[in-house]
Every structure is written in structure tokens, then in C-alpha cells.
Scaffold this motif. Structure first.
Motif, PDB file in Angstrom:
ATOM      1  N   SER A 192      33.670  25.710 -13.297  1.00 38.71           N
ATOM      2  CA  SER A 192      33.016  26.603 -14.273  1.00 38.71           C
ATOM      3  C   SER A 192      32.365  27.746 -13.502  1.00 38.71           C
ATOM      4  N   TRP A 193      32.023  28.813 -14.228  1.00 35.86           N
ATOM      5  CA  TRP A 193      31.350  29.962 -13.613  1.00 35.86           C
ATOM      6  C   TRP A 193      29.849  29.795 -13.777  1.00 35.86           C
ATOM      7  N   ALA A 194      29.126  30.005 -12.650  1.00 37.00           N
ATOM      8  CA  ALA A 194      27.671  29.873 -12.657  1.00 37.00           C
ATOM      9  C   ALA A 194      27.045  31.122 -12.041  1.00 37.00           C
ATOM     10  N   GLU A 195      25.882  31.481 -12.574  1.00 35.07           N
ATOM     11  CA  GLU A 195      25.156  32.627 -12.030  1.00 35.07           C
ATOM     12  C   GLU A 195      24.273  32.183 -10.878  1.00 35.07           C
ATOM     13  N   LYS A 196      24.263  33.027  -9.837  1.00 32.41           N
ATOM     14  CA  LYS A 196      23.438  32.739  -8.662  1.00 32.41           C
ATOM     15  C   LYS A 196      22.558  33.953  -8.385  1.00 32.41           C
ATOM     16  N   GLU A 197      21.255  33.716  -8.195  1.00 34.26           N
ATOM     17  CA  GLU A 197      20.311  34.805  -7.926  1.00 34.26           C
ATOM     18  C   GLU A 197      19.859  34.707  -6.472  1.00 34.26           C
ATOM     19  N   GLU A 198      19.922  35.850  -5.751  1.00 35.74           N
ATOM     20  CA  GLU A 198      19.481  35.871  -4.360  1.00 35.74           C
ATOM     21  C   GLU A 198      18.884  37.256  -4.041  1.00 35.74           C
ATOM     22  N   GLU A 199      17.960  37.259  -3.083  1.00 38.24           N
ATOM     23  CA  GLU A 199      17.359  38.520  -2.667  1.00 38.24           C
ATOM     24  C   GLU A 199      18.249  39.225  -1.661  1.00 38.24           C
ATOM     25  N   GLY A 200      18.418  40.533  -1.858  1.00 40.86           N
ATOM     26  CA  GLY A 200      19.245  41.317  -0.952  1.00 40.86           C
ATOM     27  C   GLY A 200      18.685  42.701  -0.738  1.00 40.86           C
ATOM     28  N   ASP A 201      19.181  43.339   0.299  1.00 41.52           N
ATOM     29  CA  ASP A 201      18.742  44.706   0.604  1.00 41.52           C
ATOM     30  C   ASP A 201      19.043  45.604  -0.588  1.00 41.52           C
ATOM     31  N   ILE A 202      18.084  46.512  -0.871  1.00 46.81           N
ATOM     32  CA  ILE A 202      18.224  47.390  -2.033  1.00 46.81           C
ATOM     33  C   ILE A 202      19.477  48.246  -1.948  1.00 46.81           C
ATOM     34  N   PRO A 230      15.729  62.684  -2.815  1.00 48.22           N
ATOM     35  CA  PRO A 230      15.845  63.276  -4.167  1.00 48.22           C
ATOM     36  C   PRO A 230      14.947  62.603  -5.192  1.00 48.22           C
ATOM     37  N   LEU A 231      14.580  61.325  -4.977  1.00 50.50           N
ATOM     38  CA  LEU A 231      13.766  60.630  -5.961  1.00 50.50           C
ATOM     39  C   LEU A 231      12.270  60.717  -5.663  1.00 50.50           C
ATOM     40  N   HIS A 232      11.915  61.416  -4.575  1.00 45.80           N
ATOM     41  CA  HIS A 232      10.510  61.438  -4.167  1.00 45.80           C
ATOM     42  C   HIS A 232       9.636  62.035  -5.243  1.00 45.80           C
ATOM     43  N   CYS A 233      10.182  62.981  -5.951  1.00 54.16           N
ATOM     44  CA  CYS A 233       9.392  63.617  -7.004  1.00 54.16           C
ATOM     45  C   CYS A 233       9.111  62.665  -8.163  1.00 54.16           C
ATOM     46  N   ARG A 234       9.908  61.607  -8.299  1.00 51.83           N
ATOM     47  CA  ARG A 234       9.720  60.637  -9.386  1.00 51.83           C
ATOM     48  C   ARG A 234       9.089  59.324  -8.892  1.00 51.83           C
ATOM     49  N   LEU A 235       9.542  58.855  -7.705  1.00 44.78           N
ATOM     50  CA  LEU A 235       9.013  57.609  -7.163  1.00 44.78           C
ATOM     51  C   LEU A 235       8.527  57.843  -5.743  1.00 44.78           C
ATOM     52  N   ALA A 236       7.322  57.361  -5.496  1.00 42.03           N
ATOM     53  CA  ALA A 236       6.793  57.514  -4.142  1.00 42.03           C
ATOM     54  C   ALA A 236       7.329  56.429  -3.237  1.00 42.03           C
ATOM     55  N   SER A 237       7.686  55.291  -3.829  1.00 42.15           N
ATOM     56  CA  SER A 237       8.200  54.172  -3.043  1.00 42.15           C
ATOM     57  C   SER A 237       9.195  53.372  -3.881  1.00 42.15           C
ATOM     58  N   VAL A 238       9.994  52.564  -3.186  1.00 42.39           N
ATOM     59  CA  VAL A 238      10.991  51.676  -3.845  1.00 42.39           C
ATOM     60  C   VAL A 238      10.877  50.298  -3.213  1.00 42.39           C
ATOM     61  N   PRO A 239      11.358  49.230  -3.912  1.00 41.88           N
ATOM     62  CA  PRO A 239      11.307  47.872  -3.345  1.00 41.88           C
ATOM     63  C   PRO A 239      12.183  47.779  -2.099  1.00 41.88           C
ATOM     64  N   ALA A 240      11.725  46.988  -1.121  1.00 37.82           N
ATOM     65  CA  ALA A 240      12.540  46.767   0.082  1.00 37.82           C
ATOM     66  C   ALA A 240      13.743  45.870  -0.235  1.00 37.82           C
ATOM     67  N   LYS A 241      13.539  44.894  -1.149  1.00 44.28           N
ATOM     68  CA  LYS A 241      14.628  43.986  -1.537  1.00 44.28           C
ATOM     69  C   LYS A 241      14.647  43.815  -3.052  1.00 44.28           C
ATOM     70  N   LEU A 242      15.831  43.486  -3.562  1.00 43.88           N
ATOM     71  CA  LEU A 242      16.005  43.228  -4.984  1.00 43.88           C
ATOM     72  C   LEU A 242      16.606  41.831  -5.178  1.00 43.88           C
ATOM     73  N   ARG A 243      16.182  41.160  -6.259  1.00 48.58           N
ATOM     74  CA  ARG A 243      16.795  39.891  -6.632  1.00 48.58           C
ATOM     75  C   ARG A 243      18.061  40.205  -7.440  1.00 48.58           C
ATOM     76  N   ILE A 244      19.206  39.866  -6.828  1.00 39.36           N
ATOM     77  CA  ILE A 244      20.496  40.239  -7.423  1.00 39.36           C
ATOM     78  C   ILE A 244      21.195  38.976  -7.936  1.00 39.36           C
ATOM     79  N   ARG A 245      21.713  39.008  -9.174  1.00 43.09           N
ATOM     80  CA  ARG A 245      22.437  37.888  -9.778  1.00 43.09           C
ATOM     81  C   ARG A 245      23.938  38.141  -9.681  1.00 43.09           C
ATOM     82  N   SER A 246      24.661  37.033  -9.324  1.00 42.19           N
ATOM     83  CA  SER A 246      26.126  37.136  -9.244  1.00 42.19           C
ATOM     84  C   SER A 246      26.753  35.848  -9.786  1.00 42.19           C
TER      85      SER A 246
END
Length: 756
Positions: A192-202, A230-246
Motif C-alpha cells: 500500500s502507499w503510505a505518507e512519510k514526513e521528514e525534515e529536509g533542507d528548504i 528577491p524576497l527580502h522586501c517581503r521576508l526578512a528570514s526563512v526556515p532553515a529546514k522544512l517538514r516534507i511529506r512524501s
């Protein structure tokens, strides 16, 4: 050719070894073998193997001897360290104790395997035990009594009973169907297909969705964006890692969890039962081997990634329909029942390490024949009530050699209803007087008996009225070829008698079938069932029964001979349904002859032939006692060779019954003649009706009636009646006075009693 010899080292309790040498008294290589340890372990056997029916000599070195086993191991009187081993018909593990020659203290033991003379006995043994298990568990699954829900396996009970239960479970797991099912599962498991969540580089993010956007705002571990981004005007910072589901494919499904649970349950059963047996026993070795098989299944990489089940979803379409899964599900359901089944008859098969494949064949044939008769007669006997009964320690299979088990049903063929009874181990007593059922001499007990009689008639009444038919079958596993049963047509009978004096009764089984057929009353046939390939069937007269013979029925799924046996039994059914069959006539005549007790005694001389045929018994030959009026009437009878009788309703006319119409002789007398020798033979055409005109044409003197009954007659030529006379006053039907002119018929037996 040199006779086979094998030497083995026997381990003693003190850690030392002693050599045992066995010599075969036959030059057949297969009679004595030392097989590979791996092959022996796989089959639960000992490496040193003898063969049933052969004889051996043995010699053990040092100051030791073997324990005597009655009728099997006999030490020599000259040298107690040597002797003979004669397994006879024993098959299985033979454990021989090694004793100190002087003190008789036990110093160790050795296990010797006694193999069957049939090369297929390993496969036959496994197949039959597996097939019996399958049939028994099918019955158990139908067993609806609530008491069946409360049994648990008590591993502290009698080890012999535990081995019997283990034998059932072992036959399930070691079957080719089960092994193939597990192989199918691990080769092509359900996934069966299952979702897996893991932290990865943004920087690995591919798709941006609402959850990802929330992490951009709420994540605590962040990186400052350069002013040139280009996004500096909107965001001063971004997450170092994101929780990605596959999504990924996994074998950790409810169905695979059940498979692992089933295999684990089997393994735990083996582990718990193993500790009840001693390490040097065959049972222990068999349990260890089965544990290894199950551990190999569980160690497969597919099952390693499967977690324990939280619940068992037995209604899963995959478990019930997909190949591999459905077989394991069925085995798991059968396993729970088989572990609770008590079979006392199993002691006859594998008690004390033996493998009595011949007795197992007898049990297997019971189930095979029961299924066959249920199918042919379209009846459902009360199987569960008779075969499976609750006992104090489980559900008991009521099948044991020597125990009488009957099954009855009604076969409705449309034109006739028959009562059918299939019996196992039915005893036909030898102390019952005729016409009761039973044996003419000593009690006899065929393995299986099929009894058929008309519905609506009690069995005892059917016996006494010759309306029942018994057909017997005997199981003979040791027979391989037809010649072992019927012998050779060119057999020298004087040589056969010599062999019998030596104890070699080659045709004993055939003679036993003769005994069943001839000694048991109302037997239609007796037949041997054996695992061979040749059919032998001898019928009596022009119909299928009475008869005797042999049918090959082999323990296998295909080409087992059951279809030929079914066809034969169908022929028996058709013959019994035939109300005009020779057997039906014979049984009626037999009953009619014997129903009135002892017959009359007649030792007088009577004709041996009637025309060109044998004369019937005198009770079936009737003589018409007729009257002639005067000399003119007698002259007319002599000239015309005719005899006439009145057929009107007046006094003096002939009352035409079966005896009068079928009379074969005519005895004439006249007025006041009480003794006569005037006997004629009536021609086979029987009487005819002549008109008055026809009688005038034949010069009959003074015809007074419109019609006459006329017999064609001829003078008796048989010398047996020459010069004989009879006193008609001694005949019961003779009347005095005017009544003496009335014609009547008597049997030849009665007439000869009136001989002067």
C-alpha cells in the motif's frame, strides 16, 4: 553380491562411544542404509535405517549388550553382545537401550529407523495425515456446539496426546500447499502507499502548499535573507529546514501483519510443545525441525518490515481471495481447531515413535469412502454427532481401529427408495441362527461394509427376508501389485502349500475376501482396496454382484482410483434398483424356500430331465390329477394324445390356478379307481381352449359343453415312473364320492408320497 553391512558409533551417557555393527541377512541393498543426517532430520528419521520384513544380525563391541525387545530384538544365547533384529511389520523409530553386559545398567541408547517396503511411504504418510487433518478440521469448523469455544491446549497433559495434536498441526504446516502459499506471499506481497514526513533542507522543497507556507511564517529555526534576495522586501528570514511529506510503497499492511501473526502463532505452539518431549525422542526432533522451517519463513526480508497486528481483519478481501493469503488464513483457522482435537486412534499410527502407515491408510480410506458414499447416494449422515464429540480435554475424533461406527441415509432413486448404511469395523456375529444376519461360523469384521435394503423395512426384517445386500471392503496398504493378491495363474499349487508351511501366505488376502463373501450371509461382494494400479473384478453369473476382486486406491490428489471405485459402486446401485435382476429373483427364491423351515424328504426315483432340460425341484413340478369317464374317453385320450377338462362354472369343472395351468404331468384315474399308474407328460405349450365344434372334429364322444380346456400330452418315457402306481386317496385334495371326478393339481413331492 555381498550382504549390506553398516557400523555406527553409539554415544554413551559417560561421553564415550561404542560401535554397533548390523548385518543384513538379505543381499538387497535397500534393506540396510545409512542416510545423510540432513535428510534424516528433514523427515524426522534416524540415519541408520532397516526395512520391514527383513532380518538382521547385530554385534556391539565391548562389555555391552542391547536390551531385548519381544519379537523384534533377540540376543544370542552364545554371545549376549550379538543377536538378531526382526522388525516384521513394524515401521518407525526403534529405540534400543545399550546395557552393561554384567550389571544390566542402562549406558545409553540408539535410535534405528525401520522403513516401509513401499518406496512412497514417506509421501503417502504425509499426504494421508494432511488429508485426514483437512477433513477433520472441516468437520470441526461445522461443529456448532458452544462447548467447542472453551477448549484450550494444556501443554502439561500426556505428551502422547500432545504429539497427536502436534501431528495434526505439523501436517498443516508441512503441506506443499502451505509452503507454496508462503512463497507466493513473500514473492509478491500485498503493498500500500503510505505518507512519510521528514525534515529536509528548504532548498529541496518542490511544491509549496498551505502547510509549507505556514512553516515559512511559524518555524523557529530560521536563516536571514541577504538584502539582495528577491524576497527580502517581503521576508526578512526563512526556515532553515522544512517538514516534507512524501508517499512510498510499504509491505506493512493489515494482511501482511496477519501473515506474520499466523507464523508467529505456529512457532510459539512448537516452542511450548517442544519442552514436553525428551531431547532424544523423535517428537522432539520433529518439533525442532518444524521450528526451523517457521523461523526461515519469519526471517524473510519482507516480513521483517511488518509490524505486529493491532487487530485481525479476517473479512479482508485480500485474505479471503488472493492466492497465498487465503491458504494461510485457512491454515490458521484449521490450526486453532487441530490443536484442540483429540484422536485416540492416532496412537495406533504413531505411538512410541512408530509410523504405522498401513493403519493410517485404513483411517484415510474411511474418510475417502465416506465422502464417496455421501456423493453417490446423495445423503448427509449425521457425521458430526458420530465422529466429533466433546470430551473432558478437547473435541474427540471417534475413529479407532476395531470401533464400530455406522452412518445411515435414504437414497431416493425416483422409482425406489433404499436405506443405505456405511459401517466401519462392523462385526458379523457367528452365533446367530439362520435366517438372522451374521456369519455362518465364527464372527467376522471387515474394515468397511456397505449395506443396502429397501426403505420402510427394518434392517433385521430385511435380513430375514433376503432383502439386504452387504458389500465388504478391506484395506491392504502393504500390497503393491495385483499378483500379491491373486497370485500367478501358472502357480504350482504343491509349491504354494510348501510356501504356506514356511509361513508365506501369498494369497491370504484373496482367501479372506472369499471368506467374507461366503461366510457372511447376504453378501453381494468382497473387495480389497490397495495402493496399486491394476484392477481385478470377478462377477458371478451375468451381473456385477455377487463377486470379489481388488480396486487400486492410492493416497494422492490425482489418478487415485476413486473414479473407478465410484463407477463400480454405481453399477451395484443400478443392479439393486433393478427389480427384474437375477439377484432379485434369487433372493426371493431363497427366502421363499427357507421361510417355512425344513423341507420334505424325497428319495424316490424321479426323472432327472424334463425334455432337454434339467427337471426342476419336485416341489416346483406339479401333476394334474384328472378323471376320465369311461373306456371310450380313455381310448380317445390315447388316440388324440389330448386331455380335456370342463371350464364352466358347474360342478365338475376345473378351477384353473397356477399349479393347474403350469402342470408338467397328468395322472389319470376313473370311477372307483383308487390306485392308478396312468401317468402322462404334458407338453410345454400349456392348455388351450377348444370349442365344442373343434372337439367333434377330433371325434370326442358326446361333447356336452360349449368349451373345454385341453392339454396336449404324451406318454411318459422315463424309466423312473415305469411300473409305478399311486393311491390317490393319500392326496390331500382328493374328494370322495362324486367329488372324486374334480381335477386338481399336486406337487411331485406330494404325489411320490402316495406311491404304492
Amino acid at each position: 553380491m555381498a550382504n549390506p553391512t553398516q557400523s555406527v558409533a553409539v554415544a554413551l551417557t559417560d561421553g564415550s562411544f561404542v560401535t554397533l555393527t548390523i548385518f543384513s541377512e538379505s543381499d538387497v541393498d535397500a534393506s540396510l542404509q545409512l542416510i545423510d543426517a540432513a535428510e534424516a532430520a528433514e523427515n524426522g528419521e534416524a540415519p541408520l535405517q532397516l526395512m520391514e520384513g527383513f532380518s538382521y544380525e547385530y554385534q556391539i563391541e565391548g562389555n555391552y549388550r542391547l536390551q531385548e525387545v519381544p519379537k523384534i530384538v533377540t540376543p544370542s544365547r552364545a554371545n549376549i553382545s550379538s543377536g538378531r533384529i526382526t522388525p516384521n511389520i513394524y515401521v518407525g523409530s526403534l529405540i534400543l537401550d545399550v546395557l552393561d553386559k554384567d550389571t544390566s545398567v542402562n549406558k545409553g541408547s540408539i535410535t534405528i529407523e525401520v522403513r516401509s517396503i513401499k518406496t512412497s511411504y514417506r509421501q503417502d504418510y504425509r499426504f494421508m495425515l494432511e488429508d485426514i487433518t483437512e477433513k477433520c478440521t472441516d468437520l470441526l469448523m461445522q461443529y456448532t456446539s458452544p462447548v467447542s469455544q472453551h477448549f484450550t491446549v494444556d501443554f502439561n497433559r500426556d505428551p502422547q496426546t500432545l504429539y497427536q495434536r502436534f501431528a495434526f498441526v505439523k501436517s498443516l504446516i508441512e503441506s506443499s500447499d502451505f509452503k507454496e502459499a508462503v512463497h507466493r506471499i513473500v514473492s509478491s506481497p500485498v503493498t500500500s502507499w503510505a505518507e512519510k514526513e521528514e525534515e529536509g533542507d528548504i532548498r529541496r522543497a518542490r511544491r509549496i502548499n498551505n502547510a509549507t507556507m505556514r512553516q515559512f511564517i511559524t518555524s523557529s529555526s530560521r536563516l536571514e535573507l541577504p538584502a539582495t534576495h528577491p524576497l527580502h522586501c517581503r521576508l526578512a528570514s526563512v526556515p532553515a529546514k522544512l517538514r516534507i511529506r512524501s508517499k512510498h510503497e510499504t509491505v506493512d499492511t493489515p494482511e501482511n501483519r496477519f501473515i506474520k501473526h499466523a507464523l508467529t502463532s505456529f512457532t510459539q505452539f512448537c516452542t511450548e510443545i517442544r519442552i514436553q518431549f525428551s531431547e532424544d525422542s523423535r517428537a522432539y526432533q520433529e518439533v525442532v525441525h518444524l521450528e526451523e522451517v517457521l523461523e526461515n519463513f519469519l526471517s524473510h526480508s519482507v516480513l521483517k518490515d511488518v509490524s505486529p497486528p493491532v487487530s485481525l481483519n479476517l473479512n479482508s478481501p485480500v485474505l479471503q481471495r488472493k492466492e497465498g493469503y487465503r491458504e494461510v488464513l485457512r491454515a490458521w483457522l484449521m490450526f486453532d481447531m487441530a490443536a484442540k482435537l483429540i484422536w485416540k486412534g492416532g496412537d495406533d499410527v504413531y505411538s512410541a515413535g512408530k509410523r504405522d502407515v498401513a493403519t493410517l491408510y485404513e483411517y484415510w480410506l474411511f474418510f475417502t469412502l465416506l465422502d464417496t458414499f455421501k456423493e453417490l447416494f446423495k445423503v448427509e449422515p449425521s457425521t458430526l454427532e458420530k465422529l466429533i464429540k466433546p470430551t473432558a480435554d478437547g473435541l474427540g475424533l471417534q475413529l479407532k481401529a476395531g470401533k464400530f461406527i455406522p452412518f445411515q441415509g435414504i437414497f431416493d432413486a425416483g422409482g425406489r427408495k433404499l436405506r443405505v448404511q456405511f459401517s466401519y469395523n462392523r462385526t458379523f456375529r457367528g452365533d446367530q441362527p439362520y435366517p438372522s444376519g451374521g456369519s455362518w461360523t465364527k464372527a467376522m469384521r471387515p474394515d468397511y461394509t456397505l449395506s443396502i435394503w429397501p426403505e420402510g423395512i427394518k434392517r433385521n426384517d430385511a435380513e430375514e427376508q433376503e432383502l439386504i445386500t452387504h458389500v465388504h471392503f478391506d484395506a491392504k496398504y502393504k500390497v503393491s501389485h495385483l499378483t500379491e493378491i491373486i497370485g500367478d495363474n501358472n502357480l504350482d499349487l504343491s509349491k504354494e502349500k510348501e510356501e504356506q508351511r514356511k509361513g508365506n501366505y501369498k494369497r491370504e488376502d484373496l482367501l479372506k475376501m472369499h471368506a467374507y463373501r461366503d461366510a457372511i450371509r447376504r453378501t453381494g461382494g468382497a473387495y480389497i482396496l490397495y495402493p496399486g494400479s491394476q484392477l481385478f473384478n470377478k462377477s458371478g453369473f451375468h451381473e456385477i454382484i455377487p463377486g470379489l476382486g481388488a480396486f487400486p486406491v492410492s493416497p494422492s490428489r490425482d489418478k487415485n482410483g476413486i473414479s473407478e471405485l465410484k463407477a463400480f459402486i454405481s453399477e451395484i446401485i443400478n443392479q439393486i434398483l433393478n427389480r427384474a435382476s437375477q439377484k432379485e429373483q434369487l433372493s426371493y427364491r431363497t427366502y421363499n424356500i427357507h421361510k417355512d423351515g425344513p423341507s420334505d424328504i424325497l428319495q424316490e426315483s424321479i426323472p432327472e430331465r424334463y425334455g432337454n432340460e434339467r427337471t426342476p425341484p419336485p416341489n416346483d413340478v406339479h401333476v394334474l390329477v384328472g378323471y376320465f369317464k369311461d373306456a371310450n374317453h380313455l381310448n380317445w385320450i390315447n388316440q388324440q394324445q389330448l386331455y380335456n377338462a370342463r371350464i364352466d362354472s358347474d360342478r365338475g369343472s376345473l378351477h384353473l390356478g397356477p399349479s393347474e395351468a403350469g402342470a408338467r404331468y397328468l395322472l389319470l384315474h376313473t370311477k372307483a379307481q383308487l390306485t392308478t399308474g396312468e401317468i402322462w407328460r404334458i407338453k410345454e405349450n400349456g392348455p388351450r381352449v377348444f370349442s365344442k365344434e373343434a372337439m367333434i372334429k377330433r371325434n370326442y364322444p358326446n361333447p356336452s359343453q360349449h368349451f373345454y380346456l385341453v392339454y396336449e400330452i404324451e406318454k411318459v418315457s422315463a424309466i423312473e415312473f415305469e411300473n409305478m402306481k399311486w393311491d390317490i386317496r393319500l392326496l390331500k385334495k382328493h374328494n370322495k364320492g362324486r367329488g372324486s371326478a374334480l381335477p386338481f393339481a399336486v406337487s411331485l413331492t406330494e404325489l411320490m408320497k402316495a406311491k404304492v
